[in-house]
Design a protein around this motif. Structure first.
Motif, mmCIF file in Angstrom:
data_model
loop_
_atom_site.group_PDB
_atom_site.id
_atom_site.type_symbol
_atom_site.label_atom_id
_atom_site.label_comp_id
_atom_site.label_asym_id
_atom_site.label_seq_id
_atom_site.Cartn_x
_atom_site.Cartn_y
_atom_site.Cartn_z
ATOM 1 N N ILE A 65 0.640 -1.081 0.078
ATOM 2 C CA ILE A 65 -0.010 -0.030 -0.073
ATOM 3 C C ILE A 65 0.859 0.964 -0.194
ATOM 4 N N ASN A 66 1.832 1.300 0.853
ATOM 5 C CA ASN A 66 2.770 2.446 0.825
ATOM 6 C C ASN A 66 3.469 2.697 -0.577
ATOM 7 N N GLU A 67 3.763 1.339 -1.153
ATOM 8 C CA GLU A 67 4.561 1.489 -2.531
ATOM 9 C C GLU A 67 3.533 2.032 -3.679
ATOM 10 N N LEU A 68 2.279 1.864 -3.557
ATOM 11 C CA LEU A 68 1.383 2.349 -4.232
ATOM 12 C C LEU A 68 1.320 3.950 -4.163
ATOM 13 N N TYR A 69 1.288 4.218 -2.909
ATOM 14 C CA TYR A 69 1.236 5.706 -2.461
ATOM 15 C C TYR A 69 2.419 6.237 -3.186
ATOM 16 N N GLY A 70 3.571 5.756 -2.924
ATOM 17 C CA GLY A 70 4.742 6.467 -3.642
ATOM 18 C C GLY A 70 5.055 6.386 -5.101
ATOM 19 N N SER A 71 4.446 5.437 -5.537
ATOM 20 C CA SER A 71 4.507 5.360 -6.951
ATOM 21 C C SER A 71 3.485 6.718 -7.666
ATOM 22 N N THR A 72 2.337 6.541 -6.996
ATOM 23 C CA THR A 72 1.128 7.613 -7.438
ATOM 24 C C THR A 72 1.893 9.161 -7.243
ATOM 25 N N ALA A 73 2.712 9.168 -6.409
ATOM 26 C CA ALA A 73 3.257 10.410 -5.884
ATOM 27 C C ALA A 73 4.189 10.870 -7.094
ATOM 28 N N LEU A 74 4.873 10.068 -7.451
ATOM 29 C CA LEU A 74 6.043 10.282 -8.314
ATOM 30 C C LEU A 74 5.551 10.222 -9.879
ATOM 31 N N LEU A 75 5.413 9.027 -10.427
ATOM 32 C CA LEU A 75 5.254 8.484 -12.019
ATOM 33 C C LEU A 75 4.230 9.204 -12.638
ATOM 34 N N PRO A 76 2.931 9.462 -12.200
ATOM 35 C CA PRO A 76 2.034 10.456 -12.929
ATOM 36 C C PRO A 76 2.646 11.814 -13.193
ATOM 37 N N ALA A 77 3.176 12.343 -12.045
ATOM 38 C CA ALA A 77 3.511 13.729 -12.229
ATOM 39 C C ALA A 77 5.010 13.661 -13.449
ATOM 40 N N ILE A 78 5.878 12.852 -13.206
ATOM 41 C CA ILE A 78 6.997 12.446 -14.267
ATOM 42 C C ILE A 78 6.410 12.560 -15.563
ATOM 43 N N MET A 79 5.292 11.911 -15.881
ATOM 44 C CA MET A 79 4.668 11.603 -17.309
ATOM 45 C C MET A 79 3.932 12.878 -17.631
ATOM 46 N N SER A 80 3.179 13.549 -16.676
ATOM 47 C CA SER A 80 2.671 14.942 -17.080
ATOM 48 C C SER A 80 3.728 16.010 -17.294
ATOM 49 N N VAL A 81 4.709 15.986 -16.680
ATOM 50 C CA VAL A 81 5.749 17.065 -17.117
ATOM 51 C C VAL A 81 6.574 16.665 -18.357
ATOM 52 N N LEU A 82 6.868 15.164 -18.548
ATOM 53 C CA LEU A 82 7.699 14.807 -19.524
ATOM 54 C C LEU A 82 6.945 15.363 -21.087
ATOM 55 N N ILE A 83 5.644 15.303 -21.133
ATOM 56 C CA ILE A 83 5.094 15.470 -22.411
ATOM 57 C C ILE A 83 4.704 17.286 -22.214
ATOM 58 N N SER A 84 5.160 17.952 -21.215
ATOM 59 C CA SER A 84 4.815 19.280 -21.494
ATOM 60 C C SER A 84 5.868 20.075 -22.193
ATOM 61 N N GLU A 85 5.613 21.355 -22.417
ATOM 62 C CA GLU A 85 6.541 22.198 -23.341
ATOM 63 C C GLU A 85 7.850 22.742 -22.630
#
Length: 312
Positions: A65-85
């Motif tokens: 559960i804690n790892e799901l919490y950590g992954s959700t705090a990191l990976l969606p944000a990285i993907m969002s910034v990655l495709i930004s200009e």
């Protein structure tokens, strides 16, 4: 925030991935989906089967559960910034991510320490295991693992919330407290010192518990027969591998945050900075799902239930 405060931060580390950002977006998406699938499967199996509600399995469930919490705090944000200009994030989101990632990291080590204590109780005091790790005590330990890092880091984080920011450059893929301090308008070196003390307070008690547990386990195993030694150590292997994996990843990040690592290739620095959040959520469900026989049996039953159920 006053008019000198940067409302956004530019994440300059993303420039290294400019030429392959669409491919990396797919990689991070697949990693995130794998994290969700593996850890959710492990949580579902443990939660569904009453015979798996032993303290070690409950701690394993909490770890996922804690790892799901950590992954959700990191990976969606990285993907969002990655495709930004412009690779920018808002100051508010950056500060929120600092809280999420630091509490994830702290809670992870607390849970691993409890798992070490559980192995000590099971191997060194097998006849008294159920009284030592009673249902009430297990609940208290879970609450401690959740509240201890949350409250402790929350008190420290209140210092960060008071900062105003004149700089706006963060040379990483995500926000960490030390980078916010570096971008502060005023000299906030005291926060760095307090942060170092906080790391020690969050690490030393858990480290003492882990070292004590395995010293005692080693002493007991030394007196056992070879078969008994082998059986005892087999129950420790998933925990030891998880502990080693997470500790190495955390040390990578602490060293990078505190010291100048410009002599290391940028691509390697990026990989090492992601290690402590990306690799454990992949490895731990495999270690505990496949490395623990009783969990492995139930996982296989859940996956192949339609094939193993008798046909009418």
């Amino acid at each position: 925030m006053d008019n000198t405060t940067a409302l956004t931060f530019t994440m300059t580390a993303y420039a290294v991935m400019e030429n392959s950002k669409h491919g990396l977006f797919v990689v991070f998406l697949l990693l995130y989906l794998a994290h969700i699938a593996l850890n959710s499967l492990l949580v579902a199996v443990i939660q569904k089967n009453q015979q798996l509600h032993q303290p070690m399995n409950v701690f394993t469930c909490m770890l996922s559960i804690n790892e799901l919490y950590g992954s959700t705090a990191l990976l969606p944000a990285i993907m969002s910034v990655l495709i930004s200009e412009n690779y920018e994030v808002s100051a508010r989101w950056c500060m929120a991510q600092v809280y999420f990632l630091h509490t994830y990291a702290s809670a992870e080590f607390c849970i691993l320490a409890l798992m070490g204590y559980d192995r000590y109780a099971a191997i060194c005091h097998p006849l008294h295991y159920h009284s030592i790790m009673s249902h009430t005590k297990t609940i208290k330990l879970i609450a401690l693992a959740a509240l201890y890092p949350t409250i402790l880091f929350g008190c420290f984080y209140s210092l960060t919330l008071r900062l105003s920011f004149c700089g706006k450059v963060i040379p990483k893929l995500y926000c960490v407290n030390m980078e916010l301090v570096k971008n502060s308008c005023s000299n906030a070196s005291y926060i760095s010192i307090v942060g170092l003390l906080l790391i020690l307070v969050l690490i030393i008690p858990q480290l003492v518990m882990i070292v004590f547990s395995y010293v005692q386990i080693s002493r007991v195993c030394w007196k056992l027969s070879r078969d008994s030694q082998s059986n005892a150590l087999k129950t420790c292997i998933p925990h030891l591998l998880s502990l080693l994996n997470y500790t190495i990843g955390s040390l990578f990040e602490i060293i990078q945050t505190r010291f100048n690592m410009s002599h290391v290739a940028a691509e390697l620095r990026l990989f090492l900075s992601l290690y402590f959040v990306v690799i454990p959520p992949l490895a731990n469900p495999v270690l505990y799902g496949l490395g623990t026989q009783i969990i492995r049996v139930h996982v296989l039953k859940l996956i192949f239930r339609h094939k193993i159920l008798p046909t009418k």
